[in-house]
Design an enzyme around this catalytic site. Structure first.
Site, PDB file in Angstrom:
ATOM      1  N   ALA A  65       0.868  -1.176   0.000  1.00  0.00           N
ATOM      2  CA  ALA A  65       0.000   0.000   0.000  1.00  0.00           C
ATOM      3  C   ALA A  65       0.905   1.225   0.000  1.00  0.00           C
ATOM      4  O   ALA A  65       2.056   1.161   0.450  1.00  0.00           O
ATOM      5  CB  ALA A  65      -0.887  -0.020   1.232  1.00  0.00           C
ATOM      6  N   GLY A 110       0.480  -4.963   0.786  1.00  0.00           N
ATOM      7  CA  GLY A 110      -0.669  -5.000  -0.126  1.00  0.00           C
ATOM      8  C   GLY A 110      -0.370  -5.731  -1.427  1.00  0.00           C
ATOM      9  O   GLY A 110      -1.288  -6.216  -2.086  1.00  0.00           O
ATOM     10  N   GLU A 113      -0.891  -9.301  -0.568  1.00  0.00           N
ATOM     11  CA  GLU A 113      -2.343  -9.457  -0.364  1.00  0.00           C
ATOM     12  C   GLU A 113      -3.078  -9.499  -1.710  1.00  0.00           C
ATOM     13  O   GLU A 113      -3.986 -10.307  -1.910  1.00  0.00           O
ATOM     14  CB  GLU A 113      -2.861  -8.302   0.508  1.00  0.00           C
ATOM     15  CG  GLU A 113      -2.351  -8.400   1.945  1.00  0.00           C
ATOM     16  CD  GLU A 113      -2.660  -7.173   2.774  1.00  0.00           C
ATOM     17  OE1 GLU A 113      -2.265  -6.065   2.359  1.00  0.00           O
ATOM     18  OE2 GLU A 113      -3.288  -7.307   3.836  1.00  0.00           O
ATOM     19  N   GLU A 133       4.187  -4.980   7.284  1.00  0.00           N
ATOM     20  CA  GLU A 133       3.470  -3.873   7.933  1.00  0.00           C
ATOM     21  C   GLU A 133       3.911  -3.639   9.379  1.00  0.00           C
ATOM     22  O   GLU A 133       3.857  -2.525   9.887  1.00  0.00           O
ATOM     23  CB  GLU A 133       1.953  -4.143   7.908  1.00  0.00           C
ATOM     24  CG  GLU A 133       1.329  -4.127   6.522  1.00  0.00           C
ATOM     25  CD  GLU A 133       1.378  -5.469   5.803  1.00  0.00           C
ATOM     26  OE1 GLU A 133       2.077  -6.395   6.283  1.00  0.00           O
ATOM     27  OE2 GLU A 133       0.722  -5.589   4.755  1.00  0.00           O
TER      28      GLU A 133
HETATM   29  N1  COA Z   1       4.574   3.085  -0.695  1.00  0.00           N
HETATM   30  C1  COA Z   1       4.990   4.257  -1.252  1.00  0.00           C
HETATM   31  N2  COA Z   1       6.144   4.402  -1.912  1.00  0.00           N
HETATM   32  C2  COA Z   1       6.924   3.311  -2.019  1.00  0.00           C
HETATM   33  C3  COA Z   1       6.572   2.070  -1.468  1.00  0.00           C
HETATM   34  C4  COA Z   1       5.331   1.983  -0.785  1.00  0.00           C
HETATM   35  N3  COA Z   1       4.894   0.833  -0.247  1.00  0.00           N
HETATM   36  N4  COA Z   1       7.560   1.171  -1.729  1.00  0.00           N
HETATM   37  C5  COA Z   1       8.483   1.851  -2.424  1.00  0.00           C
HETATM   38  N5  COA Z   1       8.106   3.129  -2.595  1.00  0.00           N
HETATM   39  C6  COA Z   1       8.819   4.205  -3.301  1.00  0.00           C
HETATM   40  C7  COA Z   1      10.015   4.713  -2.491  1.00  0.00           C
HETATM   41  O1  COA Z   1       9.596   5.640  -1.526  1.00  0.00           O
HETATM   42  C8  COA Z   1      10.854   5.307  -3.596  1.00  0.00           C
HETATM   43  O2  COA Z   1      10.308   6.539  -3.949  1.00  0.00           O
HETATM   44  P1  COA Z   1      11.279   7.845  -4.177  1.00  0.00           P
HETATM   45  O3  COA Z   1      12.179   7.444  -5.305  1.00  0.00           O
HETATM   46  O4  COA Z   1      10.337   8.952  -4.523  1.00  0.00           O
HETATM   47  O5  COA Z   1      12.019   8.023  -2.885  1.00  0.00           O
HETATM   48  C9  COA Z   1      10.625   4.366  -4.759  1.00  0.00           C
HETATM   49  O6  COA Z   1       9.389   3.704  -4.497  1.00  0.00           O
HETATM   50  C10 COA Z   1      11.694   3.319  -4.915  1.00  0.00           C
HETATM   51  O7  COA Z   1      11.808   2.616  -3.686  1.00  0.00           O
HETATM   52  P2  COA Z   1      13.200   2.412  -2.913  1.00  0.00           P
HETATM   53  O8  COA Z   1      12.899   2.184  -1.469  1.00  0.00           O
HETATM   54  O9  COA Z   1      14.140   3.522  -3.244  1.00  0.00           O
HETATM   55  O10 COA Z   1      13.715   1.068  -3.597  1.00  0.00           O
HETATM   56  P3  COA Z   1      14.731   0.003  -2.976  1.00  0.00           P
HETATM   57  O11 COA Z   1      15.077  -0.911  -4.108  1.00  0.00           O
HETATM   58  O12 COA Z   1      15.841   0.674  -2.252  1.00  0.00           O
HETATM   59  O13 COA Z   1      13.881  -0.814  -1.886  1.00  0.00           O
HETATM   60  C11 COA Z   1      11.938  -2.012  -1.055  1.00  0.00           C
HETATM   61  C12 COA Z   1      12.811  -1.632  -2.292  1.00  0.00           C
HETATM   62  C13 COA Z   1      10.721  -2.729  -1.598  1.00  0.00           C
HETATM   63  C14 COA Z   1      12.745  -2.898  -0.122  1.00  0.00           C
HETATM   64  C15 COA Z   1      11.522  -0.716  -0.325  1.00  0.00           C
HETATM   65  O14 COA Z   1      11.016   0.214  -1.264  1.00  0.00           O
HETATM   66  C16 COA Z   1      10.482  -0.928   0.723  1.00  0.00           C
HETATM   67  O15 COA Z   1      10.779  -1.417   1.802  1.00  0.00           O
HETATM   68  N6  COA Z   1       9.201  -0.540   0.447  1.00  0.00           N
HETATM   69  C17 COA Z   1       8.133  -0.588   1.382  1.00  0.00           C
HETATM   70  C18 COA Z   1       7.633  -2.007   1.586  1.00  0.00           C
HETATM   71  C19 COA Z   1       6.522  -2.039   2.612  1.00  0.00           C
HETATM   72  O16 COA Z   1       6.702  -1.771   3.792  1.00  0.00           O
HETATM   73  N7  COA Z   1       5.315  -2.377   2.132  1.00  0.00           N
HETATM   74  C20 COA Z   1       4.175  -2.497   2.968  1.00  0.00           C
HETATM   75  C21 COA Z   1       3.402  -1.242   2.998  1.00  0.00           C
HETATM   76  S1  COA Z   1       1.976  -1.397   4.055  1.00  0.00           S
END
Ligand code: COA
Length: 259
Positions: A65, A110, A113, A133
Site C-alpha cells: 500500500a 498490499g 495481499e 506492515e
Molecule cells: N509506498 C509508497 N512508496 C513506495 C513504497 C510503498 N509501499 N515502496 C516503495 N516506494 C517508493 C520509495 O519511496 C521510492 O520513492 P522515491 O524514489 O520517490 O524516494 C521508490 O518507491 C523506490 O523505492 P526504494 O525504497 O528507493 O527502492 P529500494 O530498491 O531501495 O527498496 C523495497 C525496495 C521494496 C525494499 C523498499 O522500497 C520498501 O521497503 N518498500 C516498502 C515495503 C513495505 O513496507 N510495504 C508495505 C506497505 S503497508
C-alpha cells in the site's frame, strides 16, 4: 492524471499491469479504484477468458500500500482505505474467470495481499514476498492475515506477519504461497502459456470450479459437497459439457464456446 494501469489483450488473455514503476507500483487509492474498474470490465467482457495481473518495471509486482498516502490518514480514513482495498481484492477473488498473479519482483504488504486474492500465482525466482506492515507499526489491512492463514496456515502467517521479514520465491513455493517459480527471464512466457491453457478450457466449468472453492472454502463439508453437486449438475445444461464429452469419445480436441 497519468494512466495507472496498462491493459492489453493477447487473444482471450487480458494482461492488467500496474504502472507506477517509480513508486514500485505501490497501491494508492486511485490505483485501487483503477484496478476495481479494470476487473469489473474483465469480468463483464465475454471475450476475456483469463486475466493476468502484474506490475510494470524491473523491480516490483507491488511493494505494498502507498505508505506516503497512508501516513497522514486519521483512524476512520485508515479504515476506509482498508475497506477500499479489501473490496477490490474481494472482487478479484470472486472473479468468474481465472486470475493469475505474475509476480515479477517485490510482492510486499498490499502486494502480497493482492497476489493472494488471485487464483494462481507464478513467481520469478528473483521475487521477494512478505507482510512487512509490522515495521510500520501496522498489521496487514487488505486481508493478508486472513488469506495467508487460509493459504499457508498459522505458522507461516505468524512468521511472516510478526517478523515482517521477506522470503524468497523458493520459500514461498515451499510454503504453498505461490504455485510455481520460474527463472525471471521465462516468467512472461510461462505465465502466458498457463493463461492460454486456461483460456482454452470451458468457461462455465472454470466458473463453477472457482465458485466451489470460494463458497466451499468458507462453509462446512456437507454444505460444500452439496454445493459442488449442484454446480456439477448445472454443467450438464451446458453445450460445452456435451462438446467436451463428445470430443473425448471422438478422440479429438474440444472447442468450447462458453455456452
Ligand atoms: N509506498 C509508497 N512508496 C513506495 C513504497 C510503498 N509501499 N515502496 C516503495 N516506494 C517508493 C520509495 O519511496 C521510492 O520513492 P522515491 O524514489 O520517490 O524516494 C521508490 O518507491 C523506490 O523505492 P526504494 O525504497 O528507493 O527502492 P529500494 O530498491 O531501495 O527498496 C523495497 C525496495 C521494496 C525494499 C523498499 O522500497 C520498501 O521497503 N518498500 C516498502 C515495503 C513495505 O513496507 N510495504 C508495505 C506497505 S503497508
Amino acid at each position: 492524471m497519468p494512466d495507472l494501469l496498462k491493459i492489453a489483450d493477447h487473444g482471450a488473455v487480458r494482461v492488467i499491469a500496474i504502472d507506477r514503476p517509480d513508486k514500485l507500483n505501490a497501491l494508492n487509492a486511485a490505483t485501487i479504484d483503477a484496478l476495481d474498474a479494470a476487473f469489473a470490465d474483465a469480468a463483464a467482457d465475454d471475450a476475456v477468458r483469463v486475466a493476468v495481473l502484474t506490475g510494470n518495471g524491473p523491480k516490483a509486482f507491488v511493494a505494498g500500500a502507498d505508505i506516503a498516502e497512508m501516513s497522514a490518514l486519521a483512524p476512520a480514513q485508515g479504515r476506509d482505505f482498508s475497506l477500499r482495498g479489501t473490496r477490490m481484492m474481494r472482487r478479484v477473488e470472486k472473479m468468474p474467470k481465472p486470475v493469475i498473479a505474475m509476480i515479477n519482483g517485490f510482492a510486499l504488504g498490499g502486494g502480497l495481499e493482492l497476489a493472494m486474492s488471485c487464483h494462481l500465482r507464478i513467481a520469478a525466482d528473483t521475487a521477494r514476498l512478505g507482510q512487512p506492515e509490522i515495521n510500520l507499526g501496522l498489521i496487514p489491512g487488505f486481508g493478508g492475515s486472513q488469506r495467508l492463514l487460509r493459504l499457508a496456515g498459522r505458522a507461516a502467517t505468524l512468521e511472516l506477519c510478526l517478523t515482517g521479514a521477506p522470503i524468497d520465491a523458493a520459500r514461498a513455493l515451499q510454503l504453498g504461497i505461490v504455485n510455481q517459480v520460474v527463472p525471471a527471464a521465462d516468467l512472461q512466457a510461462e505465465t502466458m502459456r498457463l493463461g492460454e491453457r486456461l483460456a482454452a478450457a470451458a468457461p462455465l466449468a472454470l466458473r463453477g470450479l472457482l465458485d466451489c472453492v470460494n463458497v466451499g472454502g468458507e462453509c462446512g463439508i456437507e454444505e460444500g459437497l452439496e454445493y459442488e453437486s449442484a454446480q456439477f449438475g448445472l454443467l450438464f445444461a451446458s453445450a460445452d459439457m456435451r462438446e467436451g464429452t463428445r470430443a473425448f469419445l471422438e478422440k479429438r480436441k474440444p472447442a468450447f464456446q462458453g455456452r
